[in-house]
Motif scaffolding. Sequence first.
Motif, short mmCIF file in Angstrom:
data_model
loop_
_atom_site.label_atom_id
_atom_site.label_comp_id
_atom_site.label_asym_id
_atom_site.label_seq_id
_atom_site.Cartn_x
_atom_site.Cartn_y
_atom_site.Cartn_z
N ILE A 10 15.33 8.50 -15.70
CA ILE A 10 15.65 7.09 -15.44
C ILE A 10 17.14 6.94 -15.14
CG2 ILE A 10 15.83 4.80 -16.54
CD1 ILE A 10 13.17 5.51 -18.01
N ARG A 11 17.95 7.60 -15.94
CA ARG A 11 19.39 7.54 -15.71
C ARG A 11 19.76 8.17 -14.37
NH1 ARG A 11 22.86 9.29 -20.82
NH2 ARG A 11 24.51 8.63 -19.42
N LEU A 12 19.10 9.27 -14.00
CA LEU A 12 19.35 9.89 -12.69
C LEU A 12 18.95 8.94 -11.56
CD1 LEU A 12 18.21 13.60 -13.13
CD2 LEU A 12 20.52 12.76 -12.74
N ARG A 13 17.79 8.34 -11.70
CA ARG A 13 17.32 7.40 -10.67
C ARG A 13 18.32 6.27 -10.48
NH1 ARG A 13 12.64 4.06 -12.66
NH2 ARG A 13 14.41 2.96 -13.52
N ASP A 14 18.79 5.71 -11.58
CA ASP A 14 19.77 4.62 -11.50
C ASP A 14 21.09 5.11 -10.90
OD1 ASP A 14 18.75 3.11 -14.67
OD2 ASP A 14 17.88 2.98 -12.66
N ARG A 15 21.51 6.30 -11.30
CA ARG A 15 22.77 6.87 -10.82
C ARG A 15 22.71 7.19 -9.33
NH1 ARG A 15 28.08 7.31 -12.46
NH2 ARG A 15 28.95 9.16 -11.53
N LEU A 16 21.58 7.71 -8.88
CA LEU A 16 21.42 8.12 -7.49
C LEU A 16 20.96 6.97 -6.59
CD1 LEU A 16 19.75 11.61 -8.10
CD2 LEU A 16 22.11 11.18 -7.36
#
Length: 193
Positions: A184-190
Amino acid sequence: MRIPWLRSVDTLAPPTHEELIRLVALGDEAAFAELYDAVAPRVFGLVRRVVRDPAQSQEVTQEVFIDIWTQASRYDADRGKAISWILVIAHRKAVDKVRASQASSDRDLRQGIKEFQESYDDVADTVETRLEAERVNKALETLTAPQQEAIRLAYYGGYTHQEVADFLKIPVGTVKTRIRDGMIRLRDRLGVA
């Protein structure tokens, strides 16, 4: 011939692991053989759970006993039981083997990718792929260490959730939570939809 350890006047008892380690430190081969017979199944079992491959597990187990033979004088009974000391050596050796195997696999993968990229004529695609990989790696660095570890093992290492849980010695649910929260954090970051 060694005299059996006398625990009391009435009872002859076999030597403890701690006593055997002390004798091994003095170069007693018979004590080493007795220690090997007593703990080899536990050592192999631990190594096998970490390494998984039977042949590599046997190699690592042999390396563990070589270390026990050469490092027996380092054992300190005040810091813990002999079996704990032995199992720590076994666990470290097994993890080192897994890491070395992973590093070798990563080198092979990098070499394969390099050869593919060298043979590929489309420079724009190569640059785009590298930039995206760097972007993902930078995003991974923003995760917590436990999230990074779980994601790298699952996605880069190819381990199942259960294998990651076994390797990290945590519940499967915790692994799934770390992976989910990290993704989830990767999705938000990317900025991926």
